[in-house]
Design a protein around this motif. Sequence first.
Motif, short mmCIF file in Angstrom:
data_model
loop_
_atom_site.label_atom_id
_atom_site.label_comp_id
_atom_site.label_asym_id
_atom_site.label_seq_id
_atom_site.Cartn_x
_atom_site.Cartn_y
_atom_site.Cartn_z
N UNK A 79 -26.90 -0.22 38.34
CA UNK A 79 -25.82 -0.31 37.36
C UNK A 79 -26.26 0.27 36.00
N UNK A 80 -27.49 -0.04 35.60
CA UNK A 80 -28.01 0.52 34.34
C UNK A 80 -28.05 2.04 34.42
N UNK A 83 -24.72 3.57 33.79
CA UNK A 83 -24.31 3.54 32.37
C UNK A 83 -25.07 4.58 31.56
N UNK A 86 -23.67 7.95 32.38
CA UNK A 86 -22.35 8.17 31.77
C UNK A 86 -22.50 8.65 30.32
N UNK A 87 -23.36 7.96 29.54
CA UNK A 87 -23.52 8.34 28.14
C UNK A 87 -24.18 9.71 28.01
N UNK A 348 -31.73 -1.40 27.65
CA UNK A 348 -31.48 -1.50 29.09
C UNK A 348 -30.16 -0.93 29.58
N UNK A 349 -29.08 -1.19 28.88
CA UNK A 349 -27.82 -1.06 29.61
C UNK A 349 -26.62 -0.52 28.85
N UNK A 350 -26.71 -0.35 27.53
CA UNK A 350 -25.50 0.17 26.88
C UNK A 350 -25.28 1.62 27.33
N UNK A 352 -27.35 4.23 25.94
CA UNK A 352 -28.16 5.07 25.05
C UNK A 352 -29.61 5.05 25.52
N UNK B 101 -16.76 3.60 25.88
CA UNK B 101 -17.03 3.89 27.30
C UNK B 101 -16.46 2.81 28.21
N UNK B 105 -17.46 -1.62 24.31
CA UNK B 105 -18.72 -0.88 24.19
C UNK B 105 -18.42 0.54 23.72
N UNK B 107 -20.06 3.96 22.19
CA UNK B 107 -21.32 4.70 22.07
C UNK B 107 -21.06 6.03 21.37
N UNK B 378 -28.60 8.03 18.10
CA UNK B 378 -27.54 7.45 18.93
C UNK B 378 -27.00 6.21 18.23
N UNK B 380 -24.52 2.59 18.84
CA UNK B 380 -23.76 1.71 19.72
C UNK B 380 -23.16 0.58 18.93
N UNK B 382 -21.04 -2.92 19.90
CA UNK B 382 -20.62 -3.76 21.03
C UNK B 382 -19.98 -5.02 20.48
N UNK B 390 -22.25 -6.71 29.87
CA UNK B 390 -23.56 -6.16 30.25
C UNK B 390 -24.69 -7.19 30.13
N UNK B 393 -27.16 -7.64 33.21
CA UNK B 393 -28.14 -6.57 33.42
C UNK B 393 -29.25 -6.69 32.39
N UNK B 394 -28.88 -6.84 31.11
CA UNK B 394 -29.90 -6.85 30.06
C UNK B 394 -30.84 -8.03 30.25
N UNK B 397 -33.04 -7.56 33.59
CA UNK B 397 -34.06 -6.51 33.52
C UNK B 397 -35.12 -6.85 32.48
#
Lengths: 418, 418
Positions: A79-80, A83, A86-87, A348-350, A352, B101, B105, B107, B378, B380, B382, B390, B393-394, B397
């Motif tokens: 999943x990370x 993401x 995508x960015x 981790x996951x946004x 960037x 995105x 979120x 970015x 970059x 972000x 959120x 997210x 995931x964060x 991980x």
Amino acid sequence: MLKELDADSWVSERRSSLDDVSAPVRDIIENVRNNGDSALYEYAKKFDKIDLEDICVSREEIDSAYEEADGRLVEFLIEAEARISEFHELQKREDLWLREVQPGIVLGVKTTPLERIGCYVPGGRASYPSTALMTAVPARVAGVSEICACTPPPGNPLTIVAFDIAGVDEIYRVGGAQAIAAMALGTESIKPVQKIVGPGNTFVTAAKMMLRDYAEIDFPAGPSEIGIIADDSAVPEFLAADILAQAEHDPNSACVLITTDRGTAEATIAELKAKAGISPRKEIIFAALENSGYIIADDLADAVSLSDMIAPEHLSIQVRDPMSVLNRVRNAGSIFVGPNTPVACGDYASGTNHVLPTAGYARVYSGLNVSHFCKTSTVQMIDREGLTEISDIVINLAEAEGLHAHADSVRERLKLRK
Amino acid sequence: MLKELDADSWVSERRSSLDDVSAPVRDIIENVRNNGDSALYEYAKKFDKIDLEDICVSREEIDSAYEEADGRLVEFLIEAEARISEFHELQKREDLWLREVQPGIVLGVKTTPLERIGCYVPGGRASYPSTALMTAVPARVAGVSEICACTPPPGNPLTIVAFDIAGVDEIYRVGGAQAIAAMALGTESIKPVQKIVGPGNTFVTAAKMMLRDYAEIDFPAGPSEIGIIADDSAVPEFLAADILAQAEHDPNSACVLITTDRGTAEATIAELKAKAGISPRKEIIFAALENSGYIIADDLADAVSLSDMIAPEHLSIQVRDPMSVLNRVRNAGSIFVGPNTPVACGDYASGTNHVLPTAGYARVYSGLNVSHFCKTSTVQMIDREGLTEISDIVINLAEAEGLHAHADSVRERLKLRK
């Protein structure tokens, strides 16, 4: 605990000298240059205490790393990766753009990916599967044909899985300066790469700097940092949490809280005092907090100026109107806007990238992105009308520079007499 | 005259070793580091045989350079500057882009110019006002606040005028490795810069490579080159004219004609034989033709592969359907499409940049462009909805990497219990 700081001296202290390691790193480079793979096996034994059978991680070993890894973590890595992809897709430029700037003169830029690059992911104090994603995904998105990766032996299974998810083509169990030397110079097993990216300790960084004539690098990167710009609307619990998250990385990590409100600094320190001691990584945290501090700014404009001097790797903006602060910022690796954007999200996951310049290098370098893995060629297409239009400038400036054949190459097309 | 070549060996021969000059360049760097301006005056006397009164070119001196220069050439420089500016403006990216995105979120990427850069323009065999434009204009278009420039004493008036037209803020009469050292390390008169761009001899290139820890550079660049892809529709007179224009730069310049048609190669050689001897720069041209040659390709696909191996600084495409060749090309500094696009146009006035990677470096580096003078951060942003999305995931991980405070920084926002 956090002390009051001076922005100027802070930056100069962050640049750790690579001089101390330059002699051993030079030896490692020469050994790899002269002895190839056998030097890599020698260092695995010496530094990593491992008798390697093969530095190359086979497809079977990758498959067993998947089986060995926690299935839920593999899902999170997938999943990370989605993401991050995508960015980074959003950063891509068109392969070729052309514009007719005047009748008969078409100009443009062609963008092409590098052919072969190398990712380095350290082992060190923790394993970093997230860094495997962060180094390899931008290269894959850019269209690089061959992505090679090195990580210290024995190779953390989750890191190996992450390399595979990211689309790495070749994985090697090699760490430290010897990994950089192998990727830059090539060995029997590892073909040389055009560019090496990824973080590492001072040995890795010194090797990257020394081998830039052979393989270009992303940028020098050292221990992690956070700068925070906060006003009296900031939540001290959030500020302290972000500082602790940065401090736990490495004893040399550093945190700077720049605030317009002394009360916010005091409340954050109180919060840190309450929480730093209960962390399982408290030794690292206390050491890192020694490098850290706060600065009281006159106002938010002053806070941004101070932050720009520091050029922090991560900049968190926790103020009432964060967009107005964002608009003023010039120097930062990655910027985290508002109270609900902890730096950990970008780690981790946004989406960037977390491979970022430290120690003030954000004044000059961009964090890792798709353009690190591309290069551009300018394009021009001129017809007789366009050539006629600019022939006077070209012929006269060429003659002024004494380059008569340049002028003749235009005259020949237009069949002009001298 | 042109001999039949092998693409592979050609590239390895183009990389001139910087080892021969590394000892003297190191001495120059240390002298400038230790003695600042006085070392610069010393080298002006020693290398340029000039007793300088001031290394800084004053406003009055710039004004008299305008008076001294041919007014028509000044007009051509102004026109060339406008064309170069126009093309480089097209390269600019928006200052800040943001994209949601997924709900909550956002970015993006923020682009900011470097603050202070240095341009180097050699004196050498000719004066190069065009290079003053090519190095400074992209920096000015990028928005760099302070552009500093060095050129060997006494300073060619037209070069000084060109610096001024391009918007350079400070001009210094310093040449060679000492100019690079002064801009990278700083002296009493010259504040250090963040990046140094522009071509030079092996001393200049070696100094740029050695000082990259202090000031980033554009890329290593050596003697000029042209690669030409031609089929039987190409006009031998044009091919020969472009080869002569490249050859007249420097005895180490090189030209490679890659053609699907042996007759075209032969006709081009006949044309070169007829014209090389009548040039005022014939010694340089004959020397450069010794480094040059032709390759017979099986077909145009093969021609492009050979050209990509060479990765020429300039690539001229003179075939029936040049766009289809352009689309295949991967490695070239700047590409000149069609019979009426002599390389000389890009050297002066089409608007593209003539500071380009040589010796195969176009496989890895882009020619000088606006992005050399910018860096990106970059961004972000959120909100709680995005963070909730997210957080799993964060947190997972981060815990897997042993970074518990990272996980806590998310939990603290969501007030999640461990």
